[in-house]
Design a protein around this motif. Structure first.
Motif, PDB file in Angstrom:
ATOM      1  N   LEU A  29       0.836  -1.198   0.000  1.00 45.69           N
ATOM      2  CA  LEU A  29       0.000   0.000   0.000  1.00 45.69           C
ATOM      3  C   LEU A  29       0.875   1.252   0.000  1.00 45.69           C
ATOM      4  CD1 LEU A  29      -2.735   1.424   0.174  1.00 45.69           C
ATOM      5  CD2 LEU A  29      -2.620   1.194   2.674  1.00 45.69           C
ATOM      6  N   TYR A  30       1.873   1.290   0.890  1.00 49.21           N
ATOM      7  CA  TYR A  30       2.777   2.431   0.938  1.00 49.21           C
ATOM      8  C   TYR A  30       3.619   2.524  -0.338  1.00 49.21           C
ATOM      9  CZ  TYR A  30       1.567   2.415   5.900  1.00 49.21           C
ATOM     10  OH  TYR A  30       0.885   2.435   7.091  1.00 49.21           O
ATOM     11  N   GLU A  31       4.019   1.369  -0.862  1.00 53.11           N
ATOM     12  CA  GLU A  31       4.768   1.360  -2.120  1.00 53.11           C
ATOM     13  C   GLU A  31       3.943   2.001  -3.225  1.00 53.11           C
ATOM     14  OE1 GLU A  31       7.793  -0.243  -3.083  1.00 53.11           O
ATOM     15  OE2 GLU A  31       8.382  -0.991  -1.109  1.00 53.11           O
ATOM     16  N   SER A  32       2.654   1.665  -3.273  1.00 52.55           N
ATOM     17  CA  SER A  32       1.764   2.213  -4.305  1.00 52.55           C
ATOM     18  C   SER A  32       1.583   3.709  -4.136  1.00 52.55           C
ATOM     19  CB  SER A  32       0.406   1.501  -4.256  1.00 52.55           C
ATOM     20  OG  SER A  32       0.541   0.118  -4.483  1.00 52.55           O
ATOM     21  N   VAL A  33       1.456   4.160  -2.887  1.00 52.45           N
ATOM     22  CA  VAL A  33       1.310   5.593  -2.619  1.00 52.45           C
ATOM     23  C   VAL A  33       2.526   6.356  -3.140  1.00 52.45           C
ATOM     24  CG1 VAL A  33       1.244   7.340  -0.799  1.00 52.45           C
ATOM     25  CG2 VAL A  33      -0.270   5.355  -0.683  1.00 52.45           C
ATOM     26  N   MET A  34       3.737   5.844  -2.863  1.00 51.75           N
ATOM     27  CA  MET A  34       4.944   6.533  -3.311  1.00 51.75           C
ATOM     28  C   MET A  34       5.039   6.540  -4.833  1.00 51.75           C
ATOM     29  SD  MET A  34       5.860   7.483  -0.418  1.00 51.75           S
ATOM     30  CE  MET A  34       7.033   8.572  -1.195  1.00 51.75           C
ATOM     31  N   LEU A  35       4.648   5.446  -5.478  1.00 50.51           N
ATOM     32  CA  LEU A  35       4.651   5.414  -6.939  1.00 50.51           C
ATOM     33  C   LEU A  35       3.684   6.443  -7.516  1.00 50.51           C
ATOM     34  CD1 LEU A  35       4.710   1.561  -7.644  1.00 50.51           C
ATOM     35  CD2 LEU A  35       6.508   3.195  -8.202  1.00 50.51           C
ATOM     36  N   PHE A  36       2.529   6.578  -6.870  1.00 54.37           N
ATOM     37  CA  PHE A  36       1.498   7.502  -7.351  1.00 54.37           C
ATOM     38  C   PHE A  36       1.955   8.949  -7.189  1.00 54.37           C
ATOM     39  CE2 PHE A  36      -3.073   9.079  -7.093  1.00 54.37           C
ATOM     40  CZ  PHE A  36      -3.317   8.858  -8.447  1.00 54.37           C
ATOM     41  N   ILE A  37       2.587   9.256  -6.060  1.00 54.23           N
ATOM     42  CA  ILE A  37       3.095  10.609  -5.840  1.00 54.23           C
ATOM     43  C   ILE A  37       4.239  10.914  -6.795  1.00 54.23           C
ATOM     44  CG2 ILE A  37       4.261  12.106  -4.175  1.00 54.23           C
ATOM     45  CD1 ILE A  37       2.722  10.673  -1.974  1.00 54.23           C
ATOM     46  N   ARG A  38       5.045   9.899  -7.085  1.00 52.24           N
ATOM     47  CA  ARG A  38       6.159  10.099  -8.009  1.00 52.24           C
ATOM     48  C   ARG A  38       5.664  10.539  -9.387  1.00 52.24           C
ATOM     49  NH1 ARG A  38      10.854   5.644  -9.559  1.00 52.24           N
ATOM     50  NH2 ARG A  38      12.017   6.988 -10.982  1.00 52.24           N
ATOM     51  N   ARG A  39       4.505  10.054  -9.791  1.00 54.07           N
ATOM     52  CA  ARG A  39       3.954  10.469 -11.084  1.00 54.07           C
ATOM     53  C   ARG A  39       3.657  11.967 -11.111  1.00 54.07           C
ATOM     54  NH1 ARG A  39      -0.498   6.008 -13.153  1.00 54.07           N
ATOM     55  NH2 ARG A  39       0.986   4.302 -13.605  1.00 54.07           N
ATOM     56  N   SER A  40       3.087  12.451 -10.007  1.00 58.90           N
ATOM     57  CA  SER A  40       2.778  13.884  -9.904  1.00 58.90           C
ATOM     58  C   SER A  40       2.482  14.226  -8.454  1.00 58.90           C
ATOM     59  CB  SER A  40       1.568  14.235 -10.773  1.00 58.90           C
ATOM     60  OG  SER A  40       1.146  15.557 -10.511  1.00 58.90           O
ATOM     61  N   PRO A  41       3.105  15.288  -7.922  1.00 59.78           N
ATOM     62  CA  PRO A  41       2.805  15.692  -6.541  1.00 59.78           C
ATOM     63  C   PRO A  41       1.334  16.034  -6.338  1.00 59.78           C
ATOM     64  CG  PRO A  41       4.791  16.784  -7.340  1.00 59.78           C
ATOM     65  CD  PRO A  41       4.165  16.109  -8.521  1.00 59.78           C
ATOM     66  N   LEU A  42       0.654  16.462  -7.389  1.00 61.40           N
ATOM     67  CA  LEU A  42      -0.764  16.801  -7.273  1.00 61.40           C
ATOM     68  C   LEU A  42      -1.627  15.580  -6.971  1.00 61.40           C
ATOM     69  CD1 LEU A  42      -1.129  19.356 -10.213  1.00 61.40           C
ATOM     70  CD2 LEU A  42      -0.881  19.823  -7.771  1.00 61.40           C
ATOM     71  N   ASN A  43      -1.076  14.397  -7.174  1.00 59.45           N
ATOM     72  CA  ASN A  43      -1.822  13.189  -6.847  1.00 59.45           C
ATOM     73  C   ASN A  43      -2.088  13.061  -5.353  1.00 59.45           C
ATOM     74  OD1 ASN A  43      -2.199  12.207  -9.441  1.00 59.45           O
ATOM     75  ND2 ASN A  43      -0.262  11.071  -9.457  1.00 59.45           N
ATOM     76  N   LEU A  44      -1.351  13.839  -4.553  1.00 57.55           N
ATOM     77  CA  LEU A  44      -1.636  13.864  -3.112  1.00 57.55           C
ATOM     78  C   LEU A  44      -3.079  14.290  -2.849  1.00 57.55           C
ATOM     79  CD1 LEU A  44       1.608  15.385  -1.555  1.00 57.55           C
ATOM     80  CD2 LEU A  44       0.535  13.228  -0.898  1.00 57.55           C
ATOM     81  N   LEU A  45      -3.570  15.235  -3.644  1.00 59.26           N
ATOM     82  CA  LEU A  45      -4.948  15.696  -3.474  1.00 59.26           C
ATOM     83  C   LEU A  45      -5.943  14.593  -3.822  1.00 59.26           C
ATOM     84  CD1 LEU A  45      -4.595  19.269  -5.036  1.00 59.26           C
ATOM     85  CD2 LEU A  45      -4.507  18.613  -2.614  1.00 59.26           C
ATOM     86  N   ARG A  46      -5.639  13.819  -4.846  1.00 54.65           N
ATOM     87  CA  ARG A  46      -6.508  12.704  -5.209  1.00 54.65           C
ATOM     88  C   ARG A  46      -6.520  11.647  -4.112  1.00 54.65           C
ATOM     89  NH1 ARG A  46      -5.001  10.704 -11.121  1.00 54.65           N
ATOM     90  NH2 ARG A  46      -6.961   9.563 -10.814  1.00 54.65           N
ATOM     91  N   ARG A 318      10.977  15.209 -10.433  1.00 55.11           N
ATOM     92  CA  ARG A 318      10.944  15.297 -11.892  1.00 55.11           C
ATOM     93  C   ARG A 318      12.280  15.616 -12.542  1.00 55.11           C
ATOM     94  NH1 ARG A 318       9.205  13.438 -16.536  1.00 55.11           N
ATOM     95  NH2 ARG A 318       9.137  15.023 -18.185  1.00 55.11           N
ATOM     96  N   LEU A 319      12.991  16.602 -12.031  1.00 52.63           N
ATOM     97  CA  LEU A 319      14.137  17.160 -12.752  1.00 52.63           C
ATOM     98  C   LEU A 319      15.278  16.167 -12.929  1.00 52.63           C
ATOM     99  CD1 LEU A 319      14.263  20.733 -11.175  1.00 52.63           C
ATOM    100  CD2 LEU A 319      13.139  19.989 -13.280  1.00 52.63           C
ATOM    101  N   LYS A 320      15.419  15.213 -12.030  1.00 50.02           N
ATOM    102  CA  LYS A 320      16.509  14.250 -12.129  1.00 50.02           C
ATOM    103  C   LYS A 320      16.382  13.346 -13.344  1.00 50.02           C
ATOM    104  CE  LYS A 320      16.734  11.143  -8.961  1.00 50.02           C
ATOM    105  NZ  LYS A 320      16.730  10.560  -7.616  1.00 50.02           N
ATOM    106  N   ARG A 321      15.195  13.280 -13.925  1.00 48.60           N
ATOM    107  CA  ARG A 321      14.978  12.439 -15.100  1.00 48.60           C
ATOM    108  C   ARG A 321      15.080  13.221 -16.415  1.00 48.60           C
ATOM    109  NH1 ARG A 321      12.022  10.240 -11.035  1.00 48.60           N
ATOM    110  NH2 ARG A 321      10.268  11.658 -11.236  1.00 48.60           N
ATOM    111  N   LEU A 322      15.460  14.498 -16.325  1.00 48.37           N
ATOM    112  CA  LEU A 322      15.620  15.336 -17.520  1.00 48.37           C
ATOM    113  C   LEU A 322      17.105  15.473 -17.834  1.00 48.37           C
ATOM    114  CD1 LEU A 322      13.040  18.173 -16.764  1.00 48.37           C
ATOM    115  CD2 LEU A 322      12.696  16.082 -18.101  1.00 48.37           C
ATOM    116  N   PRO A 323      17.574  14.891 -18.926  1.00 49.78           N
ATOM    117  CA  PRO A 323      19.006  14.951 -19.253  1.00 49.78           C
ATOM    118  C   PRO A 323      19.506  16.379 -19.326  1.00 49.78           C
ATOM    119  CG  PRO A 323      17.860  13.420 -20.718  1.00 49.78           C
ATOM    120  CD  PRO A 323      16.804  14.148 -19.945  1.00 49.78           C
TER     121      PRO A 323
END
Length: 489
Positions: A29-46, A318-323
């Motif tokens: 459950l916690y793993e899924s939460v972190m994956l979801f937040i990683r997609r977008s910080p705005l997912n915290l509101l969802r 996000r920025l760490k994944r931008l070459p």
């Protein structure tokens, strides 16, 4: 003469196995939460909105959006081997978890040990009494009157009380004592204690050395003001605490990529040595203490620390994944430390120092990326885990990094011959001796990167255990003193 009927062998007692904290050292459950937040910080509101659906509804919505890769979860290998042995003996194994049923099925399919699965699916959250009832119904439908259960937490006590046999995995002592009142012969896989050494590894105490950059403006200004040094010392601790908190949050977001990295998979969070809730609580406490100290120094310094925090979190998300953007951000974070030190000490920050810092730290950031790419396999199209680079980018990045390092030395030479340099030092000509030393250090670290002698390590950590780097720092310090005191004038 009639042959007597053979007595049917009794069916082996099936073992129902919990997932989170038992089979895996983490919690899906916690793993899924972190994956979801990683997609977008705005997912915290969802996520906050989904909490209104109840625990089962929350899990269903979250699993519909994202699910952890079973191949990257940290399993308890001791217990997995036990399950393999039981499976080889022909014992029925059922994965029974309060996690979403889709996650449970995917984990079971990955391990290929389980005959069936039970999970939360369109009904109540499958824990405590609900899990016990589901297991009893499943066992009876399978022709078994007795069953065994493997769990780890106080939520499993209700299930253990109804089981014929008990297996406890990574169970807290208080829960284990209550379990043994009903099952004195329970099979126990002892919990690995959380040690101070593990916590210090997680918060990257060694990385605090980077914060010594806060003292650079004081040294450059030749200041001996005790209050200024005290304020910068407090700033050093505040930056360290803040950096440790951001390292924890970064590791939480990087769990999937860290677990496939040769070295990073051994980090406390990636390996499951520290639980996700523990890391969140520790990171929050460190961040709060960091800002309490920062406001003690000054409001302006607290603002600099806030800027550092925002950039660092943006980098992690996000920025760490931008070459190329990633290395510029890393160089900026190093340079920001220098600026924060000037604010804490209330000394004027030289533009020359900023220029040297930016070019030098960009070179070191590129060293780090090149060292990581050197560790990749020979497949030139393979991307670095969690990054936007490929091994084919190595030559370009190496050229950029060496050029940036040489530019830092060029800015230093221009400073030595500038009016500002002549005003700051009694004998600025001594500083010319620093240029070949700095050039040699930069060329050497790039040479070692190409020889794969950094092993993907942070260049600062390499320098801290490198005798030549310490000798270089000592000689540069001596040259600075000669220039300040005007020896030979």
């Amino acid at each position: 003469m009639t042959t007597p009927l053979a007595t049917a062998a009794p069916l082996p007692c099936p073992l129902y196995v919990d997932l989170d904290g038992t089979l895996t050292l983490s919690d899906t459950l916690y793993e899924s939460v972190m994956l979801f937040i990683r997609r977008s910080p705005l997912n915290l509101l969802r996520l906050l909105g989904w909490l209104l659906l109840g625990k089962a509804g929350f899990k269903q919505r979250l699993a519909g959006a994202v699910r952890p890769d079973p191949a990257r979860l940290p399993y308890d290998e001791r217990f997995v081997q036990y399950l393999r042995d039981e499976h080889a003996r022909g014992r029925p194994l059922v994965l029974a978890s309060a996690a979403d049923a889709r996650i449970v099925r995917e984990v079971a399919a990955h391990l290929r040990l389980f005959d069936d699965t039970l999970g939360t699916e369109g009904g109540p959250n499958l824990s405590r009494g609900h899990k016990r009832d589901a297991i009893e119904a499943h066992a009876q439908a399978s022709g078994h009157q007795q069953w065994a259960y493997a769990g780890n937490s106080k939520d499993d006590l209700a299930v253990w009380q109804a089981s014929a046999q008990a297996v406890a995995v990574n169970t807290p002592p208080a829960v284990l004592n209550r379990l043994q009142q009903h099952h004195p012969n329970a099979r126990i896989f002892e919990r690995q204690p959380l040690t101070l050494r593990t916590v210090l590894r997680a918060i990257r105490l060694k990385q605090w050395a980077k914060n010594a950059l806060l003292f650079v403006p004081l040294l450059a200004a030749h200041s001996l003001n005790p209050q200024a040094w005290f304020d910068v010392a407090l700033a050093f601790v505040a930056f360290g605490l803040c950096a440790s908190a951001t390292y924890l949050f970064n590791d939480l977001l990087d769990l999937p990529s860290d677990r496939v990295h040769r070295l990073k998979r051994l980090r406390p969070l990636a390996s499951g040595a520290i639980a996700i809730p523990t890391a969140v609580a520790l990171g929050t406490a460190l961040m709060a203490l960091a800002y309490a100290l920062a406001f003690t120094v000054s409001v302006d310094f607290a603002a600099m620390l806030l800027l550092y925090t925002v950039i660092t979190l943006a980098y992690s998300l996000r920025l760490k994944r931008l070459p190329l953007v990633d290395v510029l951000v890393l160089a900026s974070l190093y340079t920001l430390r220098v600026g924060a030190g000037a604010v804490a000490a209330q000394v004027l920050l030289s533009n020359w120092l900023l220029g040297i810092s930016m070019f030098l730290f960009l070179s070191l950031a590129l060293v780090k990326r090149c060292a990581e790419l050197e560790e990749l396999d020979d497949d030139r199209a393979k991307p670095a885990p969690g990054r936007g680079y490929q091994a084919r980018d190595l030559a370009s990045l190496r050229a950029m990094g060496m050029a940036s390092g040489f530019l830092a030395v060029m800015v230093l030479t221009l400073y030595i011959d500038s009016q500002h340099g002549r005003e700051q030092y009694a004998q600025p000509e001594w500083l010319w001796a620093a240029t070949p030393l700095l050039l040699l250090w930069i060329m050497r670290i790039w040479l070692k990167t190409g020889r794969r002698e950094l092993h993907g390590e942070d260049p600062l950590q390499f320098a801290l255990r490198d005798r030549f780097s310490w000798l270089t720092v000592g000689l540069l310090g001596g040259i600075g003193l000669l220039a300040i005191n005007g020896v030979g004038a």
